[in-house]
Write a protein that holds these residues in place. Structure first.
Motif, PDB file in Angstrom:
ATOM      1  N   VAL A   4      24.543 -14.123 -50.696  1.00 11.79           N
ATOM      2  CA  VAL A   4      23.125 -14.494 -50.683  1.00 11.79           C
ATOM      3  C   VAL A   4      22.628 -14.455 -49.249  1.00 11.79           C
ATOM      4  N   LEU A   5      21.575 -13.683 -49.040  1.00  9.97           N
ATOM      5  CA  LEU A   5      20.946 -13.579 -47.724  1.00  9.97           C
ATOM      6  C   LEU A   5      19.537 -14.154 -47.824  1.00  9.97           C
ATOM      7  N   VAL A   6      19.214 -15.048 -46.924  1.00 11.31           N
ATOM      8  CA  VAL A   6      17.898 -15.699 -46.946  1.00 11.31           C
ATOM      9  C   VAL A   6      17.179 -15.375 -45.649  1.00 11.31           C
ATOM     10  N   ASP A   7      15.972 -14.819 -45.779  1.00 15.16           N
ATOM     11  CA  ASP A   7      15.136 -14.527 -44.614  1.00 15.16           C
ATOM     12  C   ASP A   7      14.048 -15.595 -44.520  1.00 15.16           C
ATOM     13  N   TYR A   8      14.131 -16.416 -43.494  1.00 15.44           N
ATOM     14  CA  TYR A   8      13.151 -17.480 -43.313  1.00 15.44           C
ATOM     15  C   TYR A   8      12.063 -17.011 -42.353  1.00 15.44           C
ATOM     16  N   SER A   9      10.855 -16.863 -42.877  1.00 17.74           N
ATOM     17  CA  SER A   9       9.743 -16.545 -41.980  1.00 17.74           C
ATOM     18  C   SER A   9       9.312 -17.824 -41.276  1.00 17.74           C
ATOM     19  N   PRO A  10       8.985 -17.736 -39.998  1.00 15.53           N
ATOM     20  CA  PRO A  10       8.592 -18.947 -39.260  1.00 15.53           C
ATOM     21  C   PRO A  10       7.237 -19.475 -39.728  1.00 15.53           C
ATOM     22  N   HIS A  11       7.076 -20.773 -39.556  1.00 12.70           N
ATOM     23  CA  HIS A  11       5.793 -21.445 -39.818  1.00 12.70           C
ATOM     24  C   HIS A  11       5.356 -21.344 -41.291  1.00 12.70           C
ATOM     25  N   ILE A  12       6.319 -21.367 -42.208  1.00 18.26           N
ATOM     26  CA  ILE A  12       5.957 -21.414 -43.629  1.00 18.26           C
ATOM     27  C   ILE A  12       5.614 -22.868 -43.977  1.00 18.26           C
ATOM     28  N   PRO A  13       4.405 -23.146 -44.453  1.00 16.22           N
ATOM     29  CA  PRO A  13       4.025 -24.544 -44.750  1.00 16.22           C
ATOM     30  C   PRO A  13       4.690 -25.036 -46.035  1.00 16.22           C
ATOM     31  N   THR A  14       4.668 -26.344 -46.202  1.00 19.21           N
ATOM     32  CA  THR A  14       5.160 -26.915 -47.454  1.00 19.21           C
ATOM     33  C   THR A  14       4.148 -26.646 -48.564  1.00 19.21           C
ATOM     34  N   VAL A  15       4.619 -26.689 -49.816  1.00 23.48           N
ATOM     35  CA  VAL A  15       3.751 -26.447 -50.962  1.00 23.48           C
ATOM     36  C   VAL A  15       3.757 -27.689 -51.855  1.00 23.48           C
ATOM     37  N   SER A  16       2.653 -27.886 -52.562  1.00 26.20           N
ATOM     38  CA  SER A  16       2.551 -28.985 -53.523  1.00 26.20           C
ATOM     39  C   SER A  16       2.941 -28.458 -54.888  1.00 26.20           C
ATOM     40  N   THR A  17       4.095 -28.883 -55.382  1.00 28.22           N
ATOM     41  CA  THR A  17       4.583 -28.404 -56.672  1.00 28.22           C
ATOM     42  C   THR A  17       5.578 -29.421 -57.216  1.00 28.22           C
ATOM     43  N   VAL A  18       6.132 -29.125 -58.384  1.00 29.94           N
ATOM     44  CA  VAL A  18       7.190 -29.951 -58.971  1.00 29.94           C
ATOM     45  C   VAL A  18       8.516 -29.317 -58.575  1.00 29.94           C
ATOM     46  N   LYS A  19       9.280 -30.009 -57.776  1.00 25.89           N
ATOM     47  CA  LYS A  19      10.492 -29.446 -57.178  1.00 25.89           C
ATOM     48  C   LYS A  19      11.480 -28.948 -58.219  1.00 25.89           C
ATOM     49  N   ILE A  20      11.747 -29.740 -59.239  1.00 23.48           N
ATOM     50  CA  ILE A  20      12.752 -29.378 -60.232  1.00 23.48           C
ATOM     51  C   ILE A  20      12.362 -28.115 -60.984  1.00 23.48           C
ATOM     52  N   GLU A  21      11.041 -27.917 -61.205  1.00 26.62           N
ATOM     53  CA  GLU A  21      10.578 -26.725 -61.915  1.00 26.62           C
ATOM     54  C   GLU A  21      10.798 -25.480 -61.066  1.00 26.62           C
ATOM     55  N   LEU A  22      10.401 -25.532 -59.799  1.00 26.26           N
ATOM     56  CA  LEU A  22      10.560 -24.374 -58.935  1.00 26.26           C
ATOM     57  C   LEU A  22      12.039 -24.061 -58.713  1.00 26.26           C
ATOM     58  N   GLN A  23      12.851 -25.103 -58.589  1.00 29.56           N
ATOM     59  CA  GLN A  23      14.284 -24.885 -58.409  1.00 29.56           C
ATOM     60  C   GLN A  23      14.889 -24.215 -59.636  1.00 29.56           C
ATOM     61  N   GLN A  24      14.468 -24.608 -60.819  1.00 32.90           N
ATOM     62  CA  GLN A  24      15.007 -23.998 -62.031  1.00 32.90           C
ATOM     63  C   GLN A  24      14.589 -22.545 -62.152  1.00 32.90           C
ATOM     64  N   VAL A  25      13.377 -22.214 -61.709  1.00 28.19           N
ATOM     65  CA  VAL A  25      12.942 -20.816 -61.710  1.00 28.19           C
ATOM     66  C   VAL A  25      13.855 -19.980 -60.813  1.00 28.19           C
ATOM     67  N   LEU A  26      14.149 -20.482 -59.614  1.00 31.45           N
ATOM     68  CA  LEU A  26      15.033 -19.753 -58.703  1.00 31.45           C
ATOM     69  C   LEU A  26      16.437 -19.605 -59.292  1.00 31.45           C
ATOM     70  N   ILE A  27      16.946 -20.665 -59.935  1.00 27.76           N
ATOM     71  CA  ILE A  27      18.284 -20.574 -60.543  1.00 27.76           C
ATOM     72  C   ILE A  27      18.295 -19.509 -61.637  1.00 27.76           C
TER      73      ILE A  27
END
Length: 526
Positions: free
Chosen positions: A397-420
């Motif tokens: 797994v390679l992750v590219d982190y772009s600088p200065h990405i702001p936080t988002v308002s969402t439901v953490k468990i939902e977004l995490q399950q989408v990524l999984i």
């Protein structure tokens, strides 16, 4: 057009009456001329031409008045020339100019009076036409209309207000006969055909009408309050009863004039909204049934989703438990390894518990609590959760982190399950295709000030042409043991939060799924 019609005006019903005034005026002018010319009477006889002008004004138009005035002036000059000629003295000359001045002033006053009369006739005609149009609209419109005399009612309410009463409802509680008394002060002036058709001839002639007055005293008191407060309109839904005993729901509207003197003719309208309200009620009931059916369908989809989502943490718990037993069977047991396996089991158990809790919240309430999520930390946690699957499939797994990405308002468990889900699909696709190079690249960027984009790309075979159009359809799957709910649930979850999920093939090979999230939900709606 005759000369008589130009000179004479149609002031009275008969043209002969106008002609009689004209003849009398001309005859009188001739008599005055004879007396002034052929008699020895001394004095300003020519001034009597004014009487002739006044008679002519009763029948002549403006042109006729000017003609008569010119004729009288000519007769005055002619009489002066015939009687005095070259022997005129100062006294006779002054009498001449006095008579001419009297004729001029009288003519100007009569012309001014005629102008005012014409303006008055024009205004009266316009008012008559306006009244006729209003009456035609009042009688022919299909809206039930009444004209009511509220003058006594307003006068009574103003007297009550002068006594210091501000709240008419409180006053009515102390005076139970107030409603009946006020209803009796309203008098019917007129009602159109639509009003009689709506309520019947008996009810349509009453003040409010009385049936609505009895059934809805609170609404009537609200109207009385509006009159006391000086409002221009009053509108509300009231229940009325027709002569046949049928109950109807109507929209009552009362136009309250600004001028107190105009309360003698207040326009009251009623629109029958019974069928509309019944239709709205039926629609609300249908929507309630649809909501129940939708929640039942969502429960079914959630059950399928849970079955799909819980496979990963439960499978990981089983594998970690087997690993833990192997470490225990060693001589001596590898306790640090046992601890790591137990910790992974606890982690996966908590993950399964969170999935169940999230499903419970979705079923019980359409909105979960939003939280500010750091996407970099979320991706790191997700990769850690997938550690066992990634190691087993030898996927990097390679992750590219772009600088200065702001936080988002969402439901953490939902977004995490989408990524999984996306990462699991990528691992399975690369396993089935037997890819030699197995990697997942996760990139983040901010395409605009309102959104964040997360892309999950694999090095698998990509999306087939036959699957591209049905990729997010429920129960569609390319896996032999799949249920086809993963991507459908992922897209629905994101769309519920104002996001989007798209899948396509990368130009360099493999599939790429892009998640677009609003930084804040309100920005998306704006």
């Amino acid at each position: 057009m005759s000369i008589a019609s130009i000179l004479l005006r149609a002031r009275d019903p008969g043209q002969g009456h106008n002609l009689a005034f004209g003849v009398v005026a001309v005859t009188l002018a001739a008599v005055i001329f004879c007396i002034d010319t052929y008699t020895d009477i001394e004095g300003a006889i020519a001034v009597l031409y004014v009487v002739s002008m006044l008679l002519a004004a009763q029948s002549m138009t403006r042109i006729g008045l000017l003609v008569i005035a010119t004729g009288c002036a000519a007769l005055t000059f002619l009489s002066y020339a015939m009687t005095h000629g070259q022997e005129a003295n100062l006294q006779e000359t002054l009498r001449l100019f006095g008579a001419l001045a009297a004729l001029s002033v009288t003519t100007l006053l009569l012309l001014k009076t005629e102008t005012a009369r014409l303006n008055l006739l024009s205004t009266h005609s316009a008012l008559s036409e306006s009244e006729a149009r209003y009456r035609s609209i009042f009688d022919r419109t299909r809206v039930a209309l009444w004209e009511r005399d509220y003058s006594k009612l307003r006068s009574y309410l103003m007297d009550v207000r002068a006594q210091g009463v501000i709240d008419i409802k409180a006053y009515a509680r102390v005076n139970p006969t107030l409603v009946d008394h006020c209803g009796g002060l309203i008098k019917a002036v007129a009602a159109n055909q639509a009003a009689r058709e709506l309520l019947g001839p008996k009810s349509s002639g009453m003040g409010i009408p009385q049936r609505a007055l009895i059934a809805g005293q609170e609404k009537f008191l609200d109207m009385l309050q509006a009159i006391m407060d000086g409002d221009r309109t009053f509108e509300d839904k009231v229940e009325v009863q027709t002569d046949d005993g049928e109950d109807k729901l109507v929209l009552l509207s009362v136009s309250l004039p600004e001028d107190p003197a105009a309360f003698g003719r207040v326009v009251v309208s009623m629109v029958d909204i019974t069928q509309r309200e019944l239709a709205l009620k039926a629609r609300a009931e249908a929507q309630a049934e649809l909501t129940k059916a939708s929640r039942a369908a969502m429960a079914g989809a959630m059950s399928a989703s849970l079955a799909h989502e819980l496979n990963q943490p439960l499978g990981a718990i089983v594998i970690n438990a087997q690993t833990l037993l192997r470490w225990l069977d060693r001589e001596p047991p590898d306790l640090p390894a046992v601890r790591r396996s137990a910790e992974r089991m606890i982690r996966d158990s908590q993950r399964a518990s969170e999935l169940i809790q999230n499903a419970r919240r979705v079923l019980s309430s359409p909105n979960n609590d939003l939280e500010s999520v750091d996407l970099g930390s979320l991706i790191d946690e997700t990769v850690a959760l997938m550690e066992h699957e990634l190691q087993q499939s030898k996927t990097a797994v390679l992750v590219d982190y772009s600088p200065h990405i702001p936080t988002v308002s969402t439901v953490k468990i939902e977004l995490q399950q989408v990524l999984i889900n996306l990462m699991t699909n990528a691992i399975q696709a690369m396993d089935e295709a037997g890819c030699s190079e197995r990697s997942i690249r996760i990139t983040m960027n901010q395409p605009d000030i309102e959104h964040i984009c997360i892309a999950v790309r694999d090095t698998g075979p990509g999306i087939g042409d036959d699957a591209r159009d049905r990729l997010f359809a429920p129960f569609f799957t390319t896996k032999a043991a799949g249920m086809g709910m993963g991507l459908s649930i992922c897209r629905s979850t994101l769309e519920a939060r104002g996001g989007r999920l798209d899948g396509t093939n990368h130009p360099e090979g493999g599939a790429v799924f892009e998640i677009q999230l609003p930084i804040k939900p309100e920005a998306e709606h704006a």
